[in-house]
Motif scaffolding. Structure first.
Motif, mmCIF file in Angstrom:
data_model
loop_
_atom_site.group_PDB
_atom_site.id
_atom_site.type_symbol
_atom_site.label_atom_id
_atom_site.label_comp_id
_atom_site.label_asym_id
_atom_site.label_seq_id
_atom_site.Cartn_x
_atom_site.Cartn_y
_atom_site.Cartn_z
ATOM 1 N N SER A 17 -11.317 -14.314 -24.578
ATOM 2 C CA SER A 17 -12.256 -15.354 -24.177
ATOM 3 C C SER A 17 -13.561 -15.230 -24.950
ATOM 4 C CB SER A 17 -12.565 -15.247 -22.680
ATOM 5 O OG SER A 17 -11.412 -15.423 -21.890
ATOM 6 N N THR A 19 -17.609 -17.422 -24.932
ATOM 7 C CA THR A 19 -18.447 -18.501 -24.426
ATOM 8 C C THR A 19 -19.469 -18.873 -25.488
ATOM 9 O OG1 THR A 19 -18.218 -17.770 -22.126
ATOM 10 C CG2 THR A 19 -20.041 -19.246 -22.641
ATOM 11 N N ARG A 67 -7.832 -24.642 -20.648
ATOM 12 C CA ARG A 67 -8.279 -23.385 -21.264
ATOM 13 C C ARG A 67 -9.781 -23.376 -21.524
ATOM 14 N NH1 ARG A 67 -6.618 -21.967 -26.217
ATOM 15 N NH2 ARG A 67 -6.360 -24.117 -26.967
ATOM 16 N N GLN A 82 -16.939 -22.587 -22.428
ATOM 17 C CA GLN A 82 -16.184 -21.407 -22.046
ATOM 18 C C GLN A 82 -14.765 -21.567 -22.564
ATOM 19 O OE1 GLN A 82 -16.969 -18.491 -20.216
ATOM 20 N NE2 GLN A 82 -14.879 -17.877 -20.760
ATOM 21 N N ASN A 84 -11.094 -19.819 -22.816
ATOM 22 C CA ASN A 84 -10.179 -18.792 -22.322
ATOM 23 C C ASN A 84 -8.812 -18.943 -22.972
ATOM 24 O OD1 ASN A 84 -12.169 -17.875 -20.464
ATOM 25 N ND2 ASN A 84 -11.539 -19.409 -18.964
ATOM 26 N N SER A 85 -8.015 -17.926 -22.854
ATOM 27 C CA SER A 85 -6.647 -17.949 -23.404
ATOM 28 C C SER A 85 -6.646 -18.441 -24.847
ATOM 29 C CB SER A 85 -5.761 -18.849 -22.531
ATOM 30 O OG SER A 85 -5.731 -18.389 -21.203
#
Length: 125
Positions: A17, A19, A67, A82, A84-85
């Motif tokens: 991840s 950000t 995601r 953000q 993720n994955s």
């Protein structure tokens, strides 16, 4: 004077991840759209996500739905992405951009008026 400053890029392994942040210096529109776009080597710039300033309407390209999450902090005049994955195919230079119109009328990269300098995201398998 509008100046967009991205930060938060880096190198991660697949599944990780990150950000990203976009400081909206000098942006004081009451109705505007902030977009996150990316460009990989040899590919066209593509919109990833966008959010309406002040009313939180969000839009995502299909490949990142579920995601990525775009959000804003009005007190800090900052928009976040953000991620993720993360997948290797997410590797690209990521840009934030602003246009003083609602996100509903933003069709593509050419619609944005102001751009940040970009931040690199690299995802290794």
């Amino acid at each position: 004077q509008v100046q967009l400053v991205e930060s938060g890029g880096g190198s991660v392994q697949a599944g990780g991840s990150l950000t990203l942040s976009c400081a909206l210096n000098g942006v004081h529109y009451s109705n505007a759209c902030v977009g996150w776009l990316r460009q990989a080597p040899g590919k066209e710039r593509e919109g990833v996500a966008r959010i309406g300033i002040g009313h939180n309407a969000t839009y995502y390209t299909d490949s990142v739905k579920g995601r990525f999450t775009v959000s804003q902090d009005n007190a800090k005049n900052t928009v976040y992405l953000q991620m993720n994955s993360l997948k290797p195919e997410d590797t690209a230079m990521y840009y934030c951009a602003v246009v003083p119109y609602p996100c509903s009328v933003v069709l593509g990269a050419d619609d944005y008026r102001y751009w940040g300098q970009g931040t690199q995201v690299t995802v290794s398998s």
